[in-house]
Design an enzyme around this catalytic site. Structure first.
Site, PDB file in Angstrom:
ATOM      1  N   HIS A   1       0.836  -1.207   0.000  1.00 32.37           N
ATOM      2  CA  HIS A   1       0.000   0.000   0.000  1.00 32.37           C
ATOM      3  C   HIS A   1       0.872   1.260   0.000  1.00 32.37           C
ATOM      4  CE1 HIS A   1      -3.766   2.227   1.052  1.00 32.37           C
ATOM      5  NE2 HIS A   1      -2.890   3.080   1.547  1.00 32.37           N
ATOM      6  N   GLU A   2       1.768   1.345   0.964  1.00 36.78           N
ATOM      7  CA  GLU A   2       2.632   2.527   1.037  1.00 36.78           C
ATOM      8  C   GLU A   2       3.564   2.562  -0.175  1.00 36.78           C
ATOM      9  OE1 GLU A   2       1.730   4.728   3.117  1.00 36.78           O
ATOM     10  OE2 GLU A   2       0.448   3.412   4.294  1.00 36.78           O
TER      11      GLU A   2
ATOM     12  N   HIS B   1       1.817   4.335  -2.894  1.00 36.50           N
ATOM     13  CA  HIS B   1       1.879   5.789  -2.683  1.00 36.50           C
ATOM     14  C   HIS B   1       3.260   6.314  -3.093  1.00 36.50           C
ATOM     15  CE1 HIS B   1      -1.904   6.652  -0.717  1.00 36.50           C
ATOM     16  NE2 HIS B   1      -1.707   5.808   0.278  1.00 36.50           N
TER      17      HIS B   1
ATOM     18  N   GLU C   1      -4.625   7.687  -3.344  1.00 38.68           N
ATOM     19  CA  GLU C   1      -5.131   6.433  -2.782  1.00 38.68           C
ATOM     20  C   GLU C   1      -5.375   5.395  -3.882  1.00 38.68           C
ATOM     21  OE1 GLU C   1      -4.861   6.321   0.327  1.00 38.68           O
ATOM     22  OE2 GLU C   1      -5.921   4.501   0.889  1.00 38.68           O
TER      23      GLU C   1
HETATM   24 ZN    ZN Z   1      -3.234   5.214   1.685  1.00 37.91          ZN
END
Ligand code: ZN
Length: 523
Positions: free
Chosen positions: A264-265, A268, A294
């Site tokens: 997830h990170e 980003h 996101e």
């Molecule tokens: Zn996030």
């Protein structure tokens, strides 16, 4: 000064402002990773001083004069500097609309509300937080008056996180996904719950860390321009395109939480590492919106990290990473385990099928509070009724209900929808990716993530703030924000997984056939 000299001057001033911002981010990063416990108070002061300095630099009379001088010249600006001036003016105008005493009052009220929220959350006592929420709702109403808006006042706040998006569009799209996702979750709840007994083991911290670092490197995260560390809450922070850092946390009783947060990170971070170098130290080297940010994290975490081809690629290495613990586990077992669907109370622990429902109810409630239709004192009751409506489960106490998120205590009204918008944008982009990248899943199955990253770099990352999110989505997919791609994505993935409706059960398919059913069906 002629136009060219003024643009150069603007770049110099923006460079200084961005340096201060980056330093504040660095202090925050240190605070959450390595700072010794007693340094907290001093760190708070350092951050406050630098934040005030940044504000002073941005609103100085020199800067004001310089920016005002561009207003009549926008048409004459060369193409390569017009977006820079436009984006800077946009931020400047939003900042300038809020009077300084209002900004101060808001900051003080937020800080009081946060302290009250921590206590209220700990004791699960809503009454401690209620007067602070009342105050913040009033301040948010005043803020919308200062900022101005068309249509509903909520638009003024949404714009702060999702430039160019309207409450009306979000509301229409949320109604469609709310309905479809509730139905899907209901259908899943009527199936036999699978058992995942093999997950109940101790998964060594070091082994989890090593596995996550390998995956992070494989997906294209550049360790020469970043690093991963541990923190209580995973996050990504950026000091410039050449220094984008991520953090994760590792629980020895949870095999997937560290890996999924790393993906997830990592998503980003790939976005921020993909900004143009020429835009460094300007406001153009920033995300177009929270929703598009996101979309990047959720695509890597969910569409890639929770796909079967991904696990077909990693299975062997996964087994080697946890010697003797996964010998009887195959890719389908992992695929099923990381795509468990469960109705639960807590948003941050929710799965893909229920997550947006948590967001929709917050969007509805904060919109009603802002319009005055819902009084903060009636929030717990309204919250519990919505959880019952969307998820069909009772709320035992407010800590597990309306007090669970920090957002309202920091006056972040208009923020929540961006989480669900991220899912929707990701699905729209992903539909296009499957159409445009030949043999997409065979690349993933062989651990080749380059075609995906190049596509994202080209269509999303490199633009920074040169395009707004609605423009990025329109240019990349040919349509505006839509609900159907996400609904298709969920149905095509979860109906076979849970043996629902006409989609054949995943258990009867060989892995590669399963891939075909769960993905190409969405085209
Ligand atoms: Zn996030």
């Amino acid at each position: 000064m002629n136009l060219e000299e003024r643009v150069l001057q603007l770049r110099t001033r923006l460079g200084e402002i961005c340096d201060v911002s980056a330093t504040v981010s660095m202090l925050h990063w240190d605070q959450q990773t390595y700072m010794p416990p007693k340094a907290g108070e001093g760190r708070g002061k350092q951050i406050a001083t630098l934040s005030a300095l940044r504000h002073r630099l941005f609103t100085s009379s020199e800067m004001t004069h310089l920016l005002e001088s561009f207003r009549d010249d926008l048409e004459n600006l060369p193409d390569d500097s017009r977006p820079l001036v436009e984006v800077t003016l946009y931020d400047f105008d939003r900042d300038a609309k809020l009077p300084e005493d209002f900004v101060q009052e808001l900051a003080q009220s937020e800080s009081n509300a946060f302290e009250a929220w921590v206590q209220a959350h700990e004791r699960s006592e809503y009454s401690i937080f209620q007067p602070h929420l009342e105050k913040l709702v009033d301040l948010q109403k005043r803020k919308t008056d200062y900022l101005g808006f068309e249509g509903e006042s909520y638009n003024a706040l949404l714009e702060g996180y999702e430039r160019g998006m309207t409450t009306e569009r979000v509301s229409a799209v949320f109604q469609e996904i709310g309905h479809a996702q509730s139905e899907l979750v209901q259908a899943i709840s009527e199936t036999e719950p699978p058992s995942y007994h093999w997950l109940a083991q101790v998964w060594k911290q070091q082994n989890q860390w090593d596995f996550g670092m390998k995956v992070l490197s494989d997906i294209g995260y550049n360790f020469s321009s970043g690093r991963q560390d541990l923190s209580a809450h995973p996050f990504t922070t950026t000091f410039g395109p050449q220094d984008v850092r991520v953090t994760t946390r590792v629980h020895e009783d949870d095999l997937f939480s560290a890996l999924m947060s790393t993906l997830h990170e990592g998503g980003h971070a790939l976005y921020e590492q993909g900004f143009e170098e020429a835009d460094e130290r300007t406001f153009l080297a920033e995300a177009a919106s929270l929703g598009i940010h996101e979309s990047q994290s959720r695509m890597w975490e969910n569409m890639i990290g929770r796909s079967l081809p991904f696990w077909e690629h990693y299975l062997l290495y996964f087994r080697q990473s946890f010697p003797g613990q996964l010998d009887s586990v195959d890719a389908i077992d992992v695929y099923k385990a990381i795509n468990r669907v469960e109705r639960s109370l807590i948003r941050v622990e929710a799965d893909e099928c229920t997550y947006n429902l948590h967001v929709i109810l917050r969007f509805e409630l904060e919109r009603e509070m802002l319009s005055g239709n819902l009084k903060p004192r009636d929030l717990p009751e309204a919250w519990n009724a919505k959880i019952e409506k969307y998820l069909g489960i009772p709320v035992p106490d407010d800590a597990n209900g309306c007090l669970q998120d920090v957002h309202w205590s920091s006056a972040s009204f208009g923020y929540f929808p961006t989480y669900a918008l991220g899912n929707l944008y990701a699905a729209q982009l992903f539909e296009k990716i499957l159409e445009e990248i030949p043999d997409f899943w065979s690349h993933i199955e062989s651990g080749d993530f380059k075609p995906l990253l190049s596509w994202l770099r080209d269509r999303v990352h490199r633009h920074g703030r040169r395009l707004t999110t609605p423009e990025i989505i329109q240019q990349a997919t040919g349509s505006e924000l839509e609900s159907q791609p996400y609904i298709n994505y969920l149905k095509n993935k979860y109906e076979p997984l849970y043996g629902i409706s006409e989609n054949p059960s995943i258990a009867t398919l060989s892995p590669s056939e399963g891939v075909g059913i769960s993905t190409r069906g969405s085209n």
